[in-house]
Design an enzyme around this catalytic site. Structure first.
Site, PDB file in Angstrom:
ATOM      1  N   ASP A 224       8.700  16.202 -29.847  1.00  0.00           N
ATOM      2  CA  ASP A 224       9.527  16.199 -31.028  1.00  0.00           C
ATOM      3  C   ASP A 224      10.383  17.469 -30.968  1.00  0.00           C
ATOM      4  O   ASP A 224      10.061  18.416 -30.268  1.00  0.00           O
ATOM      5  CB  ASP A 224       8.648  16.159 -32.294  1.00  0.00           C
ATOM      6  CG  ASP A 224       9.478  15.714 -33.505  1.00  0.00           C
ATOM      7  OD1 ASP A 224       8.897  15.583 -34.590  1.00  0.00           O
ATOM      8  OD2 ASP A 224      10.705  15.516 -33.354  1.00  0.00           O
ATOM      9  N   SER A 225      11.488  17.455 -31.711  1.00  0.00           N
ATOM     10  CA  SER A 225      12.557  18.452 -31.484  1.00  0.00           C
ATOM     11  C   SER A 225      12.384  19.750 -32.254  1.00  0.00           C
ATOM     12  O   SER A 225      13.093  20.718 -32.004  1.00  0.00           O
ATOM     13  CB  SER A 225      13.880  17.831 -31.945  1.00  0.00           C
ATOM     14  OG  SER A 225      13.732  17.423 -33.315  1.00  0.00           O
ATOM     15  N   GLY A 226      11.434  19.787 -33.195  1.00  0.00           N
ATOM     16  CA  GLY A 226      11.297  20.999 -33.987  1.00  0.00           C
ATOM     17  C   GLY A 226      11.905  20.875 -35.361  1.00  0.00           C
ATOM     18  O   GLY A 226      11.618  21.672 -36.259  1.00  0.00           O
ATOM     19  N   GLY A 227      12.753  19.868 -35.566  1.00  0.00           N
ATOM     20  CA  GLY A 227      13.409  19.682 -36.862  1.00  0.00           C
ATOM     21  C   GLY A 227      12.377  19.533 -37.970  1.00  0.00           C
ATOM     22  O   GLY A 227      12.320  20.318 -38.919  1.00  0.00           O
ATOM     23  N   PHE A 228      11.529  18.554 -37.805  1.00  0.00           N
ATOM     24  CA  PHE A 228      10.521  18.246 -38.834  1.00  0.00           C
ATOM     25  C   PHE A 228       9.604  19.431 -39.070  1.00  0.00           C
ATOM     26  O   PHE A 228       9.324  19.813 -40.208  1.00  0.00           O
ATOM     27  CB  PHE A 228       9.702  17.047 -38.371  1.00  0.00           C
ATOM     28  CG  PHE A 228       8.636  16.618 -39.334  1.00  0.00           C
ATOM     29  CD1 PHE A 228       7.307  16.983 -39.121  1.00  0.00           C
ATOM     30  CD2 PHE A 228       8.952  15.864 -40.443  1.00  0.00           C
ATOM     31  CE1 PHE A 228       6.323  16.589 -40.008  1.00  0.00           C
ATOM     32  CE2 PHE A 228       7.971  15.464 -41.333  1.00  0.00           C
ATOM     33  CZ  PHE A 228       6.648  15.822 -41.115  1.00  0.00           C
TER      34      PHE A 228
ATOM     35  N   ASP B 218      16.972  17.348 -35.687  1.00  0.00           N
ATOM     36  CA  ASP B 218      17.423  16.648 -36.897  1.00  0.00           C
ATOM     37  C   ASP B 218      16.858  17.317 -38.142  1.00  0.00           C
ATOM     38  O   ASP B 218      15.957  18.146 -38.059  1.00  0.00           O
ATOM     39  CB  ASP B 218      16.933  15.193 -36.865  1.00  0.00           C
ATOM     40  CG  ASP B 218      15.401  15.119 -36.913  1.00  0.00           C
ATOM     41  OD1 ASP B 218      14.740  16.006 -36.331  1.00  0.00           O
ATOM     42  OD2 ASP B 218      14.884  14.186 -37.534  1.00  0.00           O
TER      43      ASP B 218
ATOM     44  N   ASP C 138       3.564   7.509 -33.586  1.00  0.00           N
ATOM     45  CA  ASP C 138       2.703   8.689 -33.416  1.00  0.00           C
ATOM     46  C   ASP C 138       2.151   9.060 -34.781  1.00  0.00           C
ATOM     47  O   ASP C 138       2.832   8.857 -35.806  1.00  0.00           O
ATOM     48  CB  ASP C 138       3.497   9.875 -32.844  1.00  0.00           C
ATOM     49  CG  ASP C 138       4.113  10.725 -33.949  1.00  0.00           C
ATOM     50  OD1 ASP C 138       5.208  10.349 -34.420  1.00  0.00           O
ATOM     51  OD2 ASP C 138       3.484  11.722 -34.369  1.00  0.00           O
TER      52      ASP C 138
ATOM     53  N   CYS D 193     -15.825  -2.267 -30.329  1.00  0.00           N
ATOM     54  CA  CYS D 193     -15.194  -1.172 -29.585  1.00  0.00           C
ATOM     55  C   CYS D 193     -15.982  -0.876 -28.313  1.00  0.00           C
ATOM     56  O   CYS D 193     -17.210  -0.842 -28.324  1.00  0.00           O
ATOM     57  CB  CYS D 193     -15.139   0.068 -30.469  1.00  0.00           C
ATOM     58  SG  CYS D 193     -14.335   1.477 -29.670  1.00  0.00           S
TER      59      CYS D 193
ATOM     60  N   CYS E  19     -15.410   1.956 -26.465  1.00  0.00           N
ATOM     61  CA  CYS E  19     -15.167   3.358 -26.082  1.00  0.00           C
ATOM     62  C   CYS E  19     -16.470   4.055 -25.700  1.00  0.00           C
ATOM     63  O   CYS E  19     -17.574   3.564 -25.981  1.00  0.00           O
ATOM     64  CB  CYS E  19     -14.478   4.097 -27.231  1.00  0.00           C
ATOM     65  SG  CYS E  19     -15.604   4.698 -28.519  1.00  0.00           S
TER      66      CYS E  19
ATOM     67  N   CYS F 196     -18.898   4.555 -28.656  1.00  0.00           N
ATOM     68  CA  CYS F 196     -19.577   3.332 -29.123  1.00  0.00           C
ATOM     69  C   CYS F 196     -20.555   2.794 -28.084  1.00  0.00           C
ATOM     70  O   CYS F 196     -21.550   2.144 -28.422  1.00  0.00           O
ATOM     71  CB  CYS F 196     -18.558   2.256 -29.487  1.00  0.00           C
ATOM     72  SG  CYS F 196     -17.645   2.675 -30.984  1.00  0.00           S
TER      73      CYS F 196
ATOM     74  N   HIS G 209     -13.436   7.955 -30.306  1.00  0.00           N
ATOM     75  CA  HIS G 209     -13.459   6.624 -30.915  1.00  0.00           C
ATOM     76  C   HIS G 209     -12.160   6.307 -31.652  1.00  0.00           C
ATOM     77  O   HIS G 209     -11.545   5.256 -31.458  1.00  0.00           O
ATOM     78  CB  HIS G 209     -14.633   6.459 -31.884  1.00  0.00           C
ATOM     79  CG  HIS G 209     -14.464   5.205 -32.682  1.00  0.00           C
ATOM     80  ND1 HIS G 209     -14.697   3.943 -32.147  1.00  0.00           N
ATOM     81  CD2 HIS G 209     -13.997   4.990 -33.942  1.00  0.00           C
ATOM     82  CE1 HIS G 209     -14.395   3.025 -33.048  1.00  0.00           C
ATOM     83  NE2 HIS G 209     -13.968   3.628 -34.143  1.00  0.00           N
TER      84      HIS G 209
HETATM   85  C1  LIG Z   1       3.820  12.114 -41.025  1.00  0.00           C
HETATM   86  N1  LIG Z   1       5.124  11.639 -41.351  1.00  0.00           N
HETATM   87  C2  LIG Z   1       6.191  11.979 -40.587  1.00  0.00           C
HETATM   88  N2  LIG Z   1       7.449  11.638 -40.925  1.00  0.00           N
HETATM   89  C3  LIG Z   1       8.247  12.180 -39.982  1.00  0.00           C
HETATM   90  C4  LIG Z   1       9.646  12.193 -39.864  1.00  0.00           C
HETATM   91  C5  LIG Z   1      10.226  12.902 -38.798  1.00  0.00           C
HETATM   92  C6  LIG Z   1      11.670  13.008 -38.692  1.00  0.00           C
HETATM   93  O1  LIG Z   1      12.446  12.470 -39.499  1.00  0.00           O
HETATM   94  N3  LIG Z   1      12.173  13.753 -37.673  1.00  0.00           N
HETATM   95  C7  LIG Z   1      11.353  14.355 -36.746  1.00  0.00           C
HETATM   96  N4  LIG Z   1      11.952  15.064 -35.758  1.00  0.00           N
HETATM   97  N5  LIG Z   1      10.004  14.246 -36.794  1.00  0.00           N
HETATM   98  C8  LIG Z   1       9.421  13.554 -37.819  1.00  0.00           C
HETATM   99  C9  LIG Z   1       7.996  13.529 -37.943  1.00  0.00           C
HETATM  100  C10 LIG Z   1       7.082  14.199 -36.941  1.00  0.00           C
HETATM  101  C11 LIG Z   1       6.518  13.148 -36.017  1.00  0.00           C
HETATM  102  N6  LIG Z   1       5.458  13.671 -35.164  1.00  0.00           N
HETATM  103  C12 LIG Z   1       7.442  12.847 -39.043  1.00  0.00           C
HETATM  104  N7  LIG Z   1       6.142  12.702 -39.433  1.00  0.00           N
HETATM  105 ZN   LIG Z   2     -15.533   3.248 -30.311  1.00  0.00          ZN
END
Ligand SMILES: CNc1nc2cc3c(=O)[nH]c(N)nc3c(CCN)c2[nH]1
Ligand SMILES: [Zn+2]
Length: 370
Positions: free
Chosen positions: A92-96, A146, A265, A303, A305, A308, A334
């Site tokens: 991820d880019s660091g924005g969030f 972003d 993710d 499961c 795993c 389990c 798990h």
């Molecule tokens: C838990 N909710 C959540 N909403 C996101 C929106 C962005 C989002 O709009 N932009 C970026 N760059 N990352 C986001 C993330 C992090 C994802 N690992 C978010 N996580």
């Molecule tokens: Zn399991």
């Protein structure tokens, strides 16, 4: 190089099954990406991740920039080599993270100045810097810098932020030097459909290897999240991956696969594992429950795993209550395995033309907690 092929399309929903090819290997979609924020998926080794069926993991530019820093990462040949993870990585880019973690000082057209959440030092991120750090990390898929628009936000704020995120995305694309890394644009727009359309059009006209649906799972109603996700996905090119950021519960993933999302993710499986909440195909439960002390059942009968196959709920409850470090690992193995089985079983259901019935049955079973 990077490529995405759709292998099967569902006839009743927008679900698709595909394959992403990257320099570090292939990814079968739909896929869930375990979150390894500072270079490890907490409590799990690369071997644990491989055994659980992980195909790609996520790292965070903001955290890795602060620690260990790009000089260390470059010295070791990038994050994957550094952490002995030999499959694909997405960053991820660091924005969030900057907007949500750091003590923000100033946001300007050029970028964001902030104080490190670790030691309070003054730092700066902008599109060019974010791309530079992601190139040092060496991830296979990188994100545009972003602003994840907070919820709620006024229409005016959303419009200005959407337009700036598009300008930032173009700057990032122009700053990118390494062809072998794929760059995704991140669609914003809050909960306003016309702003989602504006953002999608701005980004698709710049052109990216894939598109993230950002700005969701930030406190909005679940029904709003699904509506905006489905609408935004319908605006994006059919032949490029769609990545819904930060989502979500097993129900969210099953629903959004049906809306046309290929990549997910979320910290939920690993974070919940560490606080004793375990996911199963008939709902989630807390391993701390007193009635589990004598339970010789597995976490989930369905499961396969490592946890389990080898341990009872009674033993896992004991480990957790005793504060044993092993509890964190076994619970995480798990939960990650469970999340990966949801996307794998979804992919197989799409291939067999049975996704709708699979999705409906799973959603029903997930409702009745055990
Ligand atoms: C838990 N909710 C959540 N909403 C996101 C929106 C962005 C989002 O709009 N932009 C970026 N760059 N990352 C986001 C993330 C992090 C994802 N690992 C978010 N996580
Ligand atoms: Zn399991």
């Amino acid at each position: 190089m990077f490529s995405f092929d759709i292998e099967y399309k569902d006839s009743e929903t927008s679900a698709r099954a595909g394959r992403i090819k990257t320099p570090h290997g292939e990814i079968e979609t739909p896929i869930f990406m375990p979150v390894g924020t500072v270079g490890s998926v907490k409590a799990l080794s690369p071997e644990d991740l491989n055994n659980a069926g992980a195909q790609i993991i996520l790292g965070n530019t903001y955290h890795l920039y602060l620690r260990p820093g790009t000089e260390v990462l470059k010295h070791f040949g990038g994050l994957a080599a550094f952490s002995s993870w030999n499959k694909p990585t997405l960053t991820d880019s660091g924005g969030f993270q900057v907007f949500s973690l750091a003590e923000l000082n100033k946001i300007t057209e050029d970028g964001v100045s902030f104080k490190s959440h670790l030691d309070g030092s003054s730092l700066y991120l902008n599109p060019e810097k974010s791309i530079e750090i992601q190139e040092a990390i060496g991830s296979d898929i990188i994100m545009s810098f972003d602003e994840c628009i907070p919820y709620p936000a006024t229409y005016e704020y959303v419009k200005n932020s959407v337009d700036r995120t598009a300008r930032w995305a173009l700057r990032g694309k122009n700053a990118k030097k390494r062809d072998e890394q794929a760059l995704f644009g991140i669609v914003q727009g809050g909960i306003y459909e016309d702003m989602r359309k504006r953002s999608a059009e701005q980004l698709t006209s710049i052109g990216f290897d894939g598109y993230s649906i950002g700005g969701l799972s930030v406190g909005e109603e679940i029904s709003t999240m699904y509506e905006i996700c489905g609408y935004t996905a319908s605006l994006l090119p059919q032949d490029k991956p769609r990545y819904l950021m930060g989502v979500g519960t097993p129900e969210d993933i099953l629903t959004c696969i049906g809306l046309g999302v290929d990549m997910f993710d979320c910290v939920m499986p690993t974070r919940n594992a560490r606080n004793g909440t375990l996911f199963t195909s008939s709902g989630k439960f807390s391993i701390k429950r007193a009635d589990l002390a004598f339970s010789d059942e597995k976490i989930d009968e369905n499961c396969s795993c490592y946890t389990c196959r080898n341990f009872s709920r009674g033993y896992l409850r004991h480990l957790y209550k005793a504060g044993e470090i092993l509890a964190l690992r076994l619970n995480s193995i798990h939960n990650i395995s469970f999340y990966l089985s949801i996307v794998k079983n979804s992919r197989n259901a799409v291939k067999e033309g049975k996704f709708k019935s699979f999705q409906q049955e799973m959603l029903y079973r997930l409702k009745n907690n055990n």
